[in-house]
Design a protein around this motif. Sequence first.
Motif, PDB file in Angstrom:
ATOM      1  N   GLN A 214       5.914  -4.739   8.751  1.00  8.71           N
ATOM      2  CA  GLN A 214       5.081  -5.698   8.022  1.00  8.71           C
ATOM      3  C   GLN A 214       5.774  -7.048   7.890  1.00  8.71           C
ATOM      4  O   GLN A 214       5.172  -8.096   8.118  1.00  8.71           O
ATOM      5  CB  GLN A 214       4.819  -5.176   6.616  1.00  8.71           C
ATOM      6  CG  GLN A 214       3.507  -4.472   6.479  1.00  8.71           C
ATOM      7  CD  GLN A 214       3.230  -4.141   5.021  1.00  8.71           C
ATOM      8  OE1 GLN A 214       4.160  -3.923   4.243  1.00  8.71           O
ATOM      9  NE2 GLN A 214       1.973  -4.091   4.661  1.00  8.71           N
TER      10      GLN A 214
ATOM     11  N   GLN B 128      -1.548   6.463   1.053  1.00 11.90           N
ATOM     12  CA  GLN B 128      -1.286   5.618   2.218  1.00 11.90           C
ATOM     13  C   GLN B 128      -0.928   4.189   1.814  1.00 11.90           C
ATOM     14  O   GLN B 128      -1.537   3.612   0.917  1.00 11.90           O
ATOM     15  CB  GLN B 128      -2.521   5.623   3.115  1.00 11.90           C
ATOM     16  CG  GLN B 128      -2.289   4.914   4.428  1.00 11.90           C
ATOM     17  CD  GLN B 128      -3.328   5.340   5.466  1.00 11.90           C
ATOM     18  OE1 GLN B 128      -3.708   6.501   5.553  1.00 11.90           O
ATOM     19  NE2 GLN B 128      -3.786   4.386   6.245  1.00 11.90           N
ATOM     20  N   LEU B 129       0.084   3.631   2.466  1.00 12.78           N
ATOM     21  CA  LEU B 129       0.510   2.263   2.136  1.00 12.78           C
ATOM     22  C   LEU B 129      -0.487   1.254   2.701  1.00 12.78           C
ATOM     23  O   LEU B 129      -1.141   1.509   3.704  1.00 12.78           O
ATOM     24  CB  LEU B 129       1.898   1.991   2.717  1.00 12.78           C
ATOM     25  CG  LEU B 129       3.041   2.808   2.110  1.00 12.78           C
ATOM     26  CD1 LEU B 129       4.344   2.516   2.842  1.00 12.78           C
ATOM     27  CD2 LEU B 129       3.209   2.503   0.628  1.00 12.78           C
ATOM     28  N   ASP B 130      -0.566   0.104   2.035  1.00 12.61           N
ATOM     29  CA  ASP B 130      -1.463  -0.950   2.497  1.00 12.61           C
ATOM     30  C   ASP B 130      -1.128  -1.331   3.942  1.00 12.61           C
ATOM     31  O   ASP B 130       0.026  -1.521   4.278  1.00 12.61           O
ATOM     32  CB  ASP B 130      -1.314  -2.210   1.625  1.00 12.61           C
ATOM     33  CG  ASP B 130      -1.996  -2.020   0.296  1.00 12.61           C
ATOM     34  OD1 ASP B 130      -2.818  -1.087   0.187  1.00 12.61           O
ATOM     35  OD2 ASP B 130      -1.694  -2.795  -0.623  1.00 12.61           O
ATOM     36  N   GLY B 131      -2.141  -1.450   4.735  1.00 12.45           N
ATOM     37  CA  GLY B 131      -1.942  -1.907   6.111  1.00 12.45           C
ATOM     38  C   GLY B 131      -1.189  -0.925   6.984  1.00 12.45           C
ATOM     39  O   GLY B 131      -0.629  -1.303   8.020  1.00 12.45           O
TER      40      GLY B 131
ATOM     41  N   ARG C  99      -9.610  -3.984  -7.027  1.00 19.56           N
ATOM     42  CA  ARG C  99      -8.536  -3.125  -7.530  1.00 19.56           C
ATOM     43  C   ARG C  99      -9.033  -1.697  -7.444  1.00 19.56           C
ATOM     44  O   ARG C  99     -10.156  -1.409  -7.852  1.00 19.56           O
ATOM     45  CB  ARG C  99      -8.244  -3.469  -8.991  1.00 19.56           C
ATOM     46  CG  ARG C  99      -7.122  -2.648  -9.625  1.00 19.56           C
ATOM     47  CD  ARG C  99      -7.031  -2.969 -11.126  1.00 19.56           C
ATOM     48  NE  ARG C  99      -5.834  -2.450 -11.742  1.00 19.56           N
ATOM     49  CZ  ARG C  99      -5.684  -1.199 -12.158  1.00 19.56           C
ATOM     50  NH1 ARG C  99      -6.656  -0.334 -12.014  1.00 19.56           N
ATOM     51  NH2 ARG C  99      -4.553  -0.799 -12.723  1.00 19.56           N
ATOM     52  N   HIS C 100      -8.220  -0.828  -6.896  1.00 22.06           N
ATOM     53  CA  HIS C 100      -8.589   0.578  -6.886  1.00 22.06           C
ATOM     54  C   HIS C 100      -8.387   1.159  -8.271  1.00 22.06           C
ATOM     55  O   HIS C 100      -7.386   0.889  -8.913  1.00 22.06           O
ATOM     56  CB  HIS C 100      -7.718   1.332  -5.880  1.00 22.06           C
ATOM     57  CG  HIS C 100      -8.416   1.527  -4.576  1.00 22.06           C
ATOM     58  ND1 HIS C 100      -7.765   1.768  -3.408  1.00 22.06           N
ATOM     59  CD2 HIS C 100      -9.729   1.545  -4.278  1.00 22.06           C
ATOM     60  CE1 HIS C 100      -8.647   1.902  -2.437  1.00 22.06           C
ATOM     61  NE2 HIS C 100      -9.838   1.765  -2.940  1.00 22.06           N
TER      62      HIS C 100
END
Lengths: 839, 114
Positions: free
Chosen positions: A19, A61-64, A711-712
């Motif tokens: 990233q 799961q991580l962003d992106g 926002r989740h």
Amino acid sequence: MARTLVVVGNGMVGHRLVQALRDRDAAGAWRVVVFAEEARPAYDRVALTSYVDTWNPLALQLDGAEFDGDDRVELNLGDAVVGIDRQARTVTTASGRVQAYDTLALATGSAPFVPPVKGSDLPGCHVYRTIDDLDAIRDTAERARTGLGRGAAMVVGGGLLGLEAAKALRDMGLSPHVVEFAPRLMPLQVDEGGGALLKRLIEELDVTVHAGTTATVIEEDRGRLIAKLTNGVELDLDLVVFSAGIRPRDQLARAAGLTVGERGGIVVDSGCRTSDPHVYAIGECANLDGKVYGLVAPGYAMAEIVADRILGGAATFPGADMSTKLKLMGVDVASFGDAHATEEGALEVVFNDAVKGTYRKLVVSNDAKTLLGGILVGDANDYATLRPMVGRPLPGDPGALLAPAGGSGGGVGVGALPDEAQICSCNAVSKGDISEAIVVGGCDDVTKLKACTKAGTSCGSCVPMLKQLLTVCGVEQSKALCEHFDQSRAELFEIVRVTGITTFSDLIGKHGSGRGCDICKPAVASILASLGNGHILAGEQASLQDTNDRFLANIQRNGTYSVVPRIPGGEITPEKLMVIAQVAQDYGLYTKITGGQRIDLFGATVDQLPGIWKRLVDAGFESGHAYGKALRTVKSCVGSTWCRYGVQDSVGLAVELELRYRGLRSPHKLKSAVSGCARECAEARGKDFGVIATENGWNLYVGGNGGMMPRHADLLVSEVDKETLLKVIDRFLMFYIRTADRLQRTSTWLDAMEGGLDHLRDVVVEDSLGLCAELEAQMAEHVKGYADEWAGVLADPEKLARFTSFVNAPGTPDPTITFREERGQRVPVLLGTPEVIAR
Amino acid sequence: MTALAETVWVELCPLESIAREQGVAALLPDGTQVAVFRTHDDAVYALGNQDPFSGAWVLSRGILGDIAGVPVVASPMHKQHFDLRTGVCVDDETVSVPTYPVRVVDATILLGQT
Ligand SMILES: Cc1cc2nc3c(=O)[nH]c(=O)nc-3n(C[C@H](O)[C@H](O)[C@H](O)COP(=O)(O)OP(=O)(O)OC[C@H]3O[C@@H](n4cnc5c(N)ncnc54)[C@H](O)[C@@H]3O)c2cc1C
């Protein structure tokens, strides 16, 4: 031509490297090829234990993580690297692929250490590192559950990870035994005194602790496991989890002839370079200055360094803060700096309160002038203020810092800290950075500070300090609602609730000044409505309402209104659909399906509204409150009634929730949804409160938002039955209504809450403030007192009389409102703005 | 000669047809729309009904109140405040709406036209 970076390992740190490189390599000088042993995209290992709440890998799961749409990144899942040829500069993978590299980054992480216990390889013995590990543990635990009584499990290792594993096992319905070789739990972080208290607090939670002993052998006995401990105890178990430390995964590097440390770890310099200049190592597999760091923050720092170096920079490792603060099964534990007083001449100041169950220790220099470290167990609120003071002169007597009055370090404010002091250790943000963002950057509240500096966005423990810094920097954190009230909305709510005041005039006369304005009037009207004061247009209340509430419809850009009848859960009969269609046709209204699964009818003038609603109410419709800061809709998927995947009746629950909370006035609009299975078609995690069905009950998520600041929602309770679900939602909503600021959605309310989700859960699930009965009673009042607002208007000639366009020409339509046609429907002709009249 | 600028007072409506601290719209014979407000002390003010920022004819539907002691109406569109006495926008003094003379005689609101 682009050069190639090969990354081995797609864990948290490997992912961060990719990233960081992609963020900075604007010119696209590098192509990245990632090889991952695990078969799923990078996930949040730090939060692994929360997997037990949802069993949904996507939630971690991580962003992106999938690098969707980025053709510079090639992600190879489930294909581990098995060899490195440094001469040829290639790696070979398990699938037989040979990939060339210009630069290689090893981010292979570490593996759980399994001590040499006989029988440690029996079925039912597990480690605790990956999602797959947890799935395997779950399998064994489920088989155990089918047996008689409660299953039992042993966790070998009483450190941070061991206790997390114990929590996971307890949440799976097993009775955990924690076996720790050292004489106390978490030996690395806490001392004897803290360990003793920790043991007591943990044992109160049905976890048995065996300290100062170890397992020597595990045997299989008629489908069960028997563990023998050195102290003579025998445990009869369903499963075993080894969590006795980690070992860096350096085998690949070793085989390639790279230098590794005496106690393992790929040796790197301060720029994270290994003994081969083309190869870097980062994260838990790296050995820097003789140390292997078992935390994610130092790993992230290494990833950033390598991204910088690859692009020609010269960044070096700044050193890592090994301080920890965590909540283990609801028990606060924090340790920072030289917690064990190893420094020459260090002194310890201990405050041990056995009654309250708190243990607090500070380590100071031999002249008692400098703070060196400390340990907090049972209550770690002061961690945020104390940690940044490590290595700095103490502002006062160390004993005073520990005074239990605490809350903010016994009176030591953040003002005493120097600019370099790190306030947010998760994201390495210093006091200087934050002050600058406030003074120069103009951030004047916590939300802006978070967005602009990232401080407080990870664990949140520094949020109280951010507030203090705002004050220190002279930002008046005025809680005054407006110039007419010095009180915050929450305070006004309490005043109205406790005094029983029922009118705005009375409230402003006794507790405010002036005549009010467009800020305080609707806010107070909403408070009055939340507390049940009859129709929102009754008497003086009508003059407090924004135009939407005053005409019970939504104003549009040409001054007309739109009408939204309630369609609970999005379920509607063809007959009712036809009524809506007929009304729309007769009044020439533009119709559109909303995101909340209902129908919006646009273009009604004020004087048309009663006629439209008369027909709707007669057909059994009621107000949808689309105009109010109130519950909007509870969206649903079709659920188990029709869907072959559904596990519960999501529509039925959505209808029930919508009918329960309809008309509830709140600080801002409230949206909700119910999904009938984990596929989440109703998008419940984007709502203020969202419910997702599981095989065994319902998971409740709160604080979600779509819109401008998505926002989740966070998981508040899991797998509860409907009765519990309703109870917790009742409390959650009422607590929000009581304490939020005006126009503060649940998402920002939760973000700004001190103690965050844990605190919210304490209050509305554990009832730590003893408020729950009151909150439930208040909601019961609301449910009982609900009446349709539009029916109320239609039944009252006085209210109806206000729905005229012109006071002196009732019945005359507003001549300024005209329409044209677009795609077969009427849309407004835009109004020109008048020429500005200069004074 | 006759005074050309003499004010003609037109009857609009009874005072009671406006609730305290609310406004109504009135339509003049020439098609002009006027927003008429009644404040808490039964004072009556009249402004042009068009919100100069959005162009919509809606000022009569705004919330009444005071800003630093000045009696104002807040536009229901984007909440700019207009001084009820002068029509000047408090948030942007370069903008204003027309004002009309009004008075209450025998509990009836009269609007002055020149
Ligand atoms: C339950 C738990 C709780 C934790 N809590 C915290 C906490 O509160 N705070 C904190 O700071 N840290 C915590 N940690 C530690 C944190 O998770 C690690 O520091 C972090 O994950 C390290 O990242 P990494 O990328 O170096 O290693 P990892 O995340 O382990 O990733 C390494 C990856 O490389 C893969 N790999 C290995 N060899 C190969 C190969 N040859 N080819 C391809 N792929 C390979 C592995 O399969 C793995 O996916 C916790 C860890 C666990 C297990």
